[in-house]
Design an enzyme around this catalytic site. Structure first.
Site, short mmCIF file in Angstrom:
data_model
loop_
_atom_site.label_atom_id
_atom_site.label_comp_id
_atom_site.label_asym_id
_atom_site.label_seq_id
_atom_site.Cartn_x
_atom_site.Cartn_y
_atom_site.Cartn_z
N LYS A 113 0.84 -1.21 0.00
CA LYS A 113 0.00 0.00 0.00
C LYS A 113 0.87 1.25 0.00
O LYS A 113 2.08 1.17 0.30
CB LYS A 113 -0.91 -0.01 1.24
CG LYS A 113 -0.17 0.02 2.57
CD LYS A 113 -1.10 -0.33 3.72
CE LYS A 113 -0.36 -0.29 5.05
NZ LYS A 113 -1.16 -0.87 6.13
N ARG B 81 -10.76 -0.07 14.85
CA ARG B 81 -10.60 0.67 13.59
C ARG B 81 -11.67 0.21 12.61
O ARG B 81 -12.60 0.94 12.34
CB ARG B 81 -9.18 0.47 13.03
CG ARG B 81 -8.91 1.29 11.79
CD ARG B 81 -7.44 1.31 11.39
NE ARG B 81 -6.95 0.02 10.90
CZ ARG B 81 -5.72 -0.15 10.39
NH1 ARG B 81 -4.88 0.88 10.34
NH2 ARG B 81 -5.32 -1.33 9.96
N HIS C 239 -6.49 -7.39 12.73
CA HIS C 239 -5.23 -6.64 12.76
C HIS C 239 -4.79 -6.45 14.20
O HIS C 239 -5.58 -6.08 15.06
CB HIS C 239 -5.45 -5.29 12.07
CG HIS C 239 -4.17 -4.60 11.71
ND1 HIS C 239 -3.09 -5.24 11.15
CD2 HIS C 239 -3.80 -3.30 11.81
CE1 HIS C 239 -2.12 -4.36 10.93
NE2 HIS C 239 -2.52 -3.17 11.32
N ARG D 110 0.69 -10.97 6.82
CA ARG D 110 0.65 -9.76 6.00
C ARG D 110 1.92 -8.97 6.29
O ARG D 110 2.06 -8.34 7.34
CB ARG D 110 -0.59 -8.91 6.33
CG ARG D 110 -1.92 -9.61 6.04
CD ARG D 110 -3.10 -8.67 6.18
NE ARG D 110 -3.14 -8.00 7.48
CZ ARG D 110 -3.73 -8.50 8.56
NH1 ARG D 110 -4.34 -9.67 8.53
NH2 ARG D 110 -3.72 -7.82 9.69
N TYR E 243 15.73 30.94 7.17
CA TYR E 243 14.52 31.62 7.62
C TYR E 243 14.47 31.71 9.15
O TYR E 243 14.86 30.77 9.86
CB TYR E 243 13.29 30.82 7.18
CG TYR E 243 12.95 30.94 5.72
CD1 TYR E 243 12.60 32.15 5.15
CD2 TYR E 243 12.97 29.80 4.91
CE1 TYR E 243 12.28 32.24 3.80
CE2 TYR E 243 12.64 29.88 3.56
CZ TYR E 243 12.30 31.12 3.01
OH TYR E 243 11.98 31.19 1.69
N CYS F 237 14.20 24.59 4.32
CA CYS F 237 13.34 25.39 3.44
C CYS F 237 12.47 24.45 2.59
O CYS F 237 12.60 23.24 2.67
CB CYS F 237 14.17 26.26 2.51
SG CYS F 237 15.48 27.18 3.32
N MET F 238 11.64 25.03 1.74
CA MET F 238 10.78 24.20 0.91
C MET F 238 11.59 23.30 -0.03
O MET F 238 11.29 22.11 -0.19
CB MET F 238 9.83 25.08 0.08
CG MET F 238 8.81 24.27 -0.71
SD MET F 238 7.74 25.28 -1.74
CE MET F 238 6.71 26.09 -0.55
N ASP F 239 12.65 23.86 -0.62
CA ASP F 239 13.39 23.12 -1.64
C ASP F 239 14.88 23.00 -1.36
O ASP F 239 15.62 22.45 -2.18
CB ASP F 239 13.24 23.84 -3.00
CG ASP F 239 11.80 24.21 -3.28
OD1 ASP F 239 10.95 23.31 -3.24
OD2 ASP F 239 11.54 25.41 -3.51
C1 LIG Z 1 -0.44 -1.78 6.89
C2 LIG Z 1 -1.07 -3.06 7.30
C3 LIG Z 1 -0.29 -4.21 7.44
C4 LIG Z 1 1.21 -4.21 7.35
O1 LIG Z 1 1.74 -3.77 8.58
P1 LIG Z 1 3.34 -3.79 8.83
O2 LIG Z 1 3.47 -3.34 10.24
O3 LIG Z 1 3.90 -2.81 7.86
O4 LIG Z 1 3.78 -5.17 8.57
C5 LIG Z 1 -0.95 -5.41 7.72
N1 LIG Z 1 -2.28 -5.45 7.86
C6 LIG Z 1 -3.05 -4.35 7.75
C7 LIG Z 1 -4.52 -4.48 7.92
C8 LIG Z 1 -2.47 -3.12 7.48
O5 LIG Z 1 -3.25 -2.04 7.40
#
Ligand SMILES: *Cc1c(COP(=O)(O)O)cnc(C)c1O
Length: 370
Positions: free
Chosen positions: A40, A132, A162, A221, A265, A312-314
């Site tokens: 992601k 969540r 999760h 995951r 700045y 700074c910005m850049d």
């Molecule tokens: C982002 C996410 C993960 C991965 O988590 P890590 O700590 O980067 O391994 C796994 N499951 C869900 C639902 C997530 O949102």
């Protein structure tokens, strides 16, 4: 190896070989579970297309993203395994879910009803204590009823939960994680007869700190550790897993600054001695965090140079007094000796936020993977 020298104002190099290596090492440490690669947010800023392709060639068949746009991007570049959207997709996008064969997370009963009846591939989120998303695992009867109710409205392929403190090794946190896993098991047991193929509860940290054999499901995951970063600064990663991203820039100018003169700045830095100061063409618009003003450091020819004045910005300025450096020398903003985790630690955040925050105007360069 990493080309495109005209891009060399501020750029990121991603070592795809090390990504593959991190995946192999993690997998060997995880008791044979399958890995769902979490790519992601553009693979945590590393580039989702390139990362997913390398992992696919390593045999990864499961991918997770945060939204439908990311999922479609992966399909369009030839990722043919399962792609799970972990978050919200507007109901209007139902036809794209179907057209691209994308699996949608069902967030709760209300959301399940919204997208029901079209046979979309889906997995139910189960909330085991993070509050969540997901069906509330406290009420196992409810979870069972909802899963069975929607089983035939969808092509239901799994359930997952999760963990929210699996990166912390205090007794209290370990106990909370155990509770989460047990709550999840109670739900999974109730619907075991459905034979859902994808049952999963472990993130990167969970897979490291919880005996995979004690867990529910056969899938981890894997996100942050793929990229060689730590879920928590105090975690120890398996030997050989390393960060894969370096962020580099150059010295654009060098000047002398005399005692009493200020830099940047707000005049937050005032020289108390003769100084040599280098300007670097990277700033907060590149995602270089402004909290690092008068605090961060960069590496030039192996030497640490402290940031002086505000980012700074850049652009930013660093103290190179006494260092053997010249214009056009390469500057390492994030690298082996000062990782995204180290930078995050210096400003009180996590490595995840640092790498996700490197902005789109910073080109990502990749090494060839054979
Ligand atoms: C982002 C996410 C993960 C991965 O988590 P890590 O700590 O980067 O391994 C796994 N499951 C869900 C639902 C997530 O949102």
């Amino acid at each position: 190896m990493y080309s495109n020298s005209y891009l060399k104002r501020s750029w990121v190099e991603v070592d795809l070989k090390q990504i593959a290596e991190n995946y192999r090492i993690y997998k060997n440490n995880s008791g044979g579970k399958a890995v769902m690669a979490v790519v992601k947010a553009d693979a945590y800023g590393h580039g989702d297309t390139e990362v997913a392709r390398v992992l696919q060639s390593e045999g990864v068949k499961l991918f997770a993203v945060s939204n439908i746009e990311e999922a479609i991007t992966l399909r369009k570049v030839g990722i043919h395994g399962e792609i799970l959207v972990l978050g919200y997709t507007p109901a209007e996008c139902i036809n794209q879910l179907l057209a691209y064969d994308i699996t949608q997370t069902l967030l709760d009963e209300y959301y399940a009803e919204l997208l029901s009846g079209k046979g979309v591939k889906a997995q139910f989120a189960i909330d085991t204590g993070m509050n969540r998303i997901g069906l509330d695992a406290e009420d196992v009867d409810f979870c069972e009823r909802i899963i069975r109710k929607y089983k035939n409205q969808y092509d239901l392929t799994g359930v997952f939960t999760h963990l929210c403190v699996s990166d912390t090794e205090t007794d209290e946190c370990k106990q909370f994680t155990e509770q989460q896993i047990n709550k999840f098991r109670n739900v999974v047991d109730r619907v075991a007869d459905l034979g859902l193929p994808y049952v999963h509860c472990l993130n990167s940290a969970g897979g490291l700190y919880h005996e995979p054999k004690d867990c529910v499901g056969e899938i981890i995951r894997l996100g942050i550790i793929l990229y060689g970063l730590k879920p928590d600064y105090h975690n120890l990663l398996p030997a050989g897993i390393k960060p894969v991203l370096s962020w580099k820039s150059v010295i654009s100018m060098i000047k002398e600054v005399h005692p009493g003169e200020c830099i940047g700045y707000g005049r937050t830095f005032v020289a108390d001695r003769e100084m040599r100061v280098a300007t670097i063409p990277t700033g907060y618009a590149d995602g270089y965090r402004r909290e690092l003003s008068n605090k961060g450091k960069v590496l030039i020819n192996g030497c640490l140079a402290p940031i002086v004045g505000r980012i700074c910005m850049d652009q930013m300025m660093v103290d190179v007094t006494g260092l053997r450096v010249k214009c056009d020398d390469e500057v390492i903003l994030i690298g082996e000796r000062y990782t995204a985790d180290d930078m995050a630690h210096d400003i009180g955040t996590i490595g995840y936020e640092v790498v996700c925050g490197i902005s789109k105007r910073v080109p990502r360069l990749y090494n060839e993977v054979c």
